[in-house]
Every structure is written in C-alpha cells, then in structure tokens.
Scaffold this motif. Structure first.
Motif, PDB file in Angstrom:
ATOM      1  N   ALA A  57      31.127  14.220 -22.678  1.00 28.75           N
ATOM      2  CA  ALA A  57      31.226  13.499 -23.950  1.00 28.75           C
ATOM      3  C   ALA A  57      30.581  12.127 -23.839  1.00 28.75           C
ATOM      4  O   ALA A  57      30.537  11.517 -22.762  1.00 28.75           O
ATOM      5  N   LEU A  58      30.064  11.644 -24.962  1.00 25.08           N
ATOM      6  CA  LEU A  58      29.582  10.276 -25.075  1.00 25.08           C
ATOM      7  C   LEU A  58      30.694   9.402 -25.651  1.00 25.08           C
ATOM      8  O   LEU A  58      31.440   9.847 -26.525  1.00 25.08           O
ATOM      9  N   PRO A  59      30.803   8.157 -25.196  1.00 25.19           N
ATOM     10  CA  PRO A  59      31.835   7.271 -25.770  1.00 25.19           C
ATOM     11  C   PRO A  59      31.455   6.838 -27.179  1.00 25.19           C
ATOM     12  O   PRO A  59      30.266   6.703 -27.506  1.00 25.19           O
ATOM     13  N   LYS A  60      32.454   6.590 -28.019  1.00 25.62           N
ATOM     14  CA  LYS A  60      32.174   6.096 -29.373  1.00 25.62           C
ATOM     15  C   LYS A  60      31.479   4.742 -29.337  1.00 25.62           C
ATOM     16  O   LYS A  60      30.755   4.378 -30.267  1.00 25.62           O
ATOM     17  N   GLY A  61      31.685   4.035 -28.230  1.00 21.58           N
ATOM     18  CA  GLY A  61      31.071   2.718 -28.090  1.00 21.58           C
ATOM     19  C   GLY A  61      29.561   2.741 -27.990  1.00 21.58           C
ATOM     20  O   GLY A  61      28.917   1.682 -28.019  1.00 21.58           O
ATOM     21  N   ILE A  62      28.971   3.921 -27.892  1.00 25.87           N
ATOM     22  CA  ILE A  62      27.509   4.005 -27.865  1.00 25.87           C
ATOM     23  C   ILE A  62      26.907   3.505 -29.182  1.00 25.87           C
ATOM     24  O   ILE A  62      25.730   3.156 -29.256  1.00 25.87           O
ATOM     25  N   SER A  63      27.738   3.407 -30.206  1.00 30.11           N
ATOM     26  CA  SER A  63      27.287   2.887 -31.500  1.00 30.11           C
ATOM     27  C   SER A  63      26.869   1.421 -31.414  1.00 30.11           C
ATOM     28  O   SER A  63      26.193   0.917 -32.314  1.00 30.11           O
ATOM     29  N   GLU A  64      27.260   0.735 -30.312  1.00 31.33           N
ATOM     30  CA  GLU A  64      26.887  -0.676 -30.136  1.00 31.33           C
ATOM     31  C   GLU A  64      25.401  -0.837 -29.812  1.00 31.33           C
ATOM     32  O   GLU A  64      24.848  -1.929 -29.927  1.00 31.33           O
TER      33      GLU A  64
END
Length: 378
Positions: A57-64
């Motif tokens: 999984a990718l972390p949701k924080g990749i949106s940064e």
C-alpha cells in the motif's frame, strides 16, 4: 538521493528534505511507508519505488508530493491506488508495469493527470467487478479516461477483449501513442486479423498471452485502414519484440514476416504450435505485401522457443540470420532441424542453448564450426 538495494523494510520517520528533487528507493525490501514520510519533501519531482514486491500500500501522505512529475510503482505488490494521488496534478510519468497484485484504480483518478505524457500498465488479467474501478470491464473504463489526456505520447496497455481493442483503435491518438500492447485473455474470438494493428505507428512491443480461443492469426487487408500505396516496409516496421504465451490453439505465426525489424521473439507454452513460419501460408503473405520471396528475421537477435510440444519447423529452408546471437530451445521434442547452414549468422558469435537430449537429435550443416555454434546445455 539514491538508497537502492539497501534491504530497507520500513520507512517510519519524517525526514526534513525541503530541497530534495529525486528519490530512488527501488530494489529494497519495503513493506511499509509511514503516513508522514513524504510530509517535508515539497519539491520532490521523481520518486522510484519499483521492485519492492512486498510493498502492499501507498500512504495517504503521498498527496503531499504536489511537485511530483515521475512516479514508478512497477514490480511492486501494491493492491490499490489511493484516491489521494489526485493531488499529483503535475505528474508526467506513471509506471504501473507488472503490478500483479493491483486490484483497484479508482474511477476518475487517471483522468486527473492532465499533464501525463508516459503511462504504462500491466496487471494480473483477472477482472475485478467494482463500479468505482477502472480495472473492471476489460479496461474499457481505463481507455475512456486516457482519451482525455491530450499530452500523452507513450502508452503501454493491456487489452482483454476484441471490443476493447476496437475502442482503442478507433481513437486516432492511441495509434500515435501506443508503444507496447498486450492482448490477453481473448475468449470470444477464434480469429485475429493482425492487420487491424498495422496503423499503430509506434508499436515496438507486442505480447499475446492466454488467448486460448484464437486458432488463427490472419493477414487480411482492411480497405478502410490500408491504402493502395502500402508496401512491405510500412507493415509493423517499428515492431522489435514479440512474445506469444499460452495460446493453446495457435498453429503458426507466419504474420511475423510482416515485421522486418523484429529483434526478439519468444514463443512459450503454445500446445498446438506446429510451425513458426508456415510454407503453406507464404502465398497469403505474398498477396498482402506484394513480394513473392520475402526474407524473414533479417534483424532477429534472440529466438526463444519453450514448451512447444508439437513444433516441427521454424522455417522450411536455411536463413542467413545476419544479426542472430542466441537461440534458446526448451522442451520442443519434435523440432529436429534448425533453419541454419554454414552461411547462417556469419560473423556472429551465435549461441544455441538446449537440453542435451534435444541437441543430439538436431541436424544442420557443418556442426563443427565452433565460431558459429556454441552449445550450452542446461
């Protein structure tokens, strides 16, 4: 920063890297990335996470990563792309090749990447029914989203049905974009007219896999697509790599004579394949290309034939093979003769690999010419 091949398993810190532009994390042993890991990398433009098979999984924080332009997730175990990727509006390259655990891409996510120039996707062939998933329905939804990306110029995609293929070919830009195409799991078609692909102007790689219903690949002119001025060199002139895998009812692939610049050919696990190029179909090919005696495989460098239990012939006569470097044969017990003579592969170091039992049954001229034939038993 490059930290490739360092056996890193977990990224749990929040590194403060305000000026970091490029981060290579490929070929580690990543299992988890914390939600805050990307929080202080506002200018990161290239992120390579490829070849981390255990990363699910990718972390949701990749949106940064709002400055990100290149994201490589190929050969990872990621199961779902998070909707948070929508914030990556500057993305120019997205590589989803060989993501065999990927089960979901949210609808309307890919269409958000309006600056996308390079898109590659190859997933497991199973269909995942979900209304909010572009991987459901044989990639038709994905094709619809890609149609809106006006800057796209390089495309690698998997096609799972004739309907989906027709949709792709009906859109002019796809003909200019597509560099690699995989036709997989065709179940409703017994015949494939390969000339429907002729107008893919940049096609370099073609994989045909698990098309168990296809019995024949035909070469019939499509008058709506092929002009009267079409000549031999205009057919598949960019095609350099072909792989045929698990097409159980296919008996030959004579259409390859239309690919004059083919460099790599792999044919694997096709149980009824009897000939690579059929002498009986030569007339059909001559009628299409207007040449009575075409010379195949003039650019071929690698030929791999595996698990072809009924294969008896590659070609009915000796060929010059001016560029050939490797022939690999595995479990082709009916193949008794190679299309080689003392003039084949002149000037090359040609290596022939095969089982010892098979090797002893093969015939060709001038076996002792060691600068040409260098057997390697496996």
């Amino acid at each position: 920063m490059s930290v490739m091949e360092n056996k890193i398993a977990v990224l749990k810190e929040t590194p403060n890297c305000p000026n970091l532009r490029t981060l290579f994390l490929s070929r580690n042993k990543l299992k988890a990335i914390s939600g805050g890991f990307f929080q202080c990398m506002p200018h990161l433009s290239v992120l390579d996470l490829s070849t981390n098979y255990e990363l699910r999984a990718l972390p949701k924080g990749i949106s940064e990563l709002i400055s990100l332009e290149c994201l490589d997730l190929s050969w990872t175990g990621i199961e779902e792309l998070p909707i948070e990727l929508k914030s990556l509006t500057k993305l120019k390259l997205l590589d989803l090749s060989c993501m065999f655990n990927l089960r979901k891409i949210p609808q309307h996510l890919i269409s958000c990447f309006s600056k996308l120039q390079i898109f590659r996707i190859l997933t497991y062939s199973k269909d995942y029914p979900n209304e909010d998933n572009v991987l459901s329905g044989g990639n038709e939804k994905l094709i619809e989203e890609l149609k809106g990306l006006q800057r796209l110029d390089t495309l690698r995609i998997q096609i799972k049905s004739m309907f989906c293929l027709e949709r792709l070919l009906s859109f002019n830009l796809f003909r200019c974009w597509t560099q690699a195409l995989e036709l997989g799991d065709f179940r409703e078609s017994e015949v494939l007219n390969v000339l429907c692909l002729e107008n893919l102007e940049r096609l370099q790689t073609l994989h045909i896999s698990n098309c168990k219903s296809i019995k024949e690949i035909k070469m019939e002119k499509l008058h709506s697509l092929v002009s009267s001025s079409t000549n031999y060199t205009s057919y598949f002139h960019t095609l350099s790599q072909v792989r045929i895998f698990c097409c159980d009812n296919l008996r030959d692939i004579t259409w390859l004579i239309l690919a004059p610049n083919l460099r790599t050919l792999s044919v694997i696990a096709c149980g009824k394949m009897e000939e690579i190029l059929s002498e009986g179909k030569l007339g059909e090919v001559a009628g299409v290309i207007g040449i009575s005696d075409p010379k195949p495989f003039l650019k071929l460098e690698t030929l791999s034939l595996q698990l072809l239990l009924k294969l008896k012939s590659i070609y009915w006569d000796a060929l010059p093979f001016p560029c050939l470097k490797l022939i690999h044969i595995l479990k082709c017990k009916e193949l008794k003769k190679l299309p080689l003579d003392s003039n084949s592969a002149k000037g090359n170091q040609l290596r022939i690999e095969g089982s010892k039992g098979w090797w002893s049954t093969v015939e060709w001229e001038n076996k002792a010419t060691q600068d040409v034939f260098l057997p390697s038993f496996k």
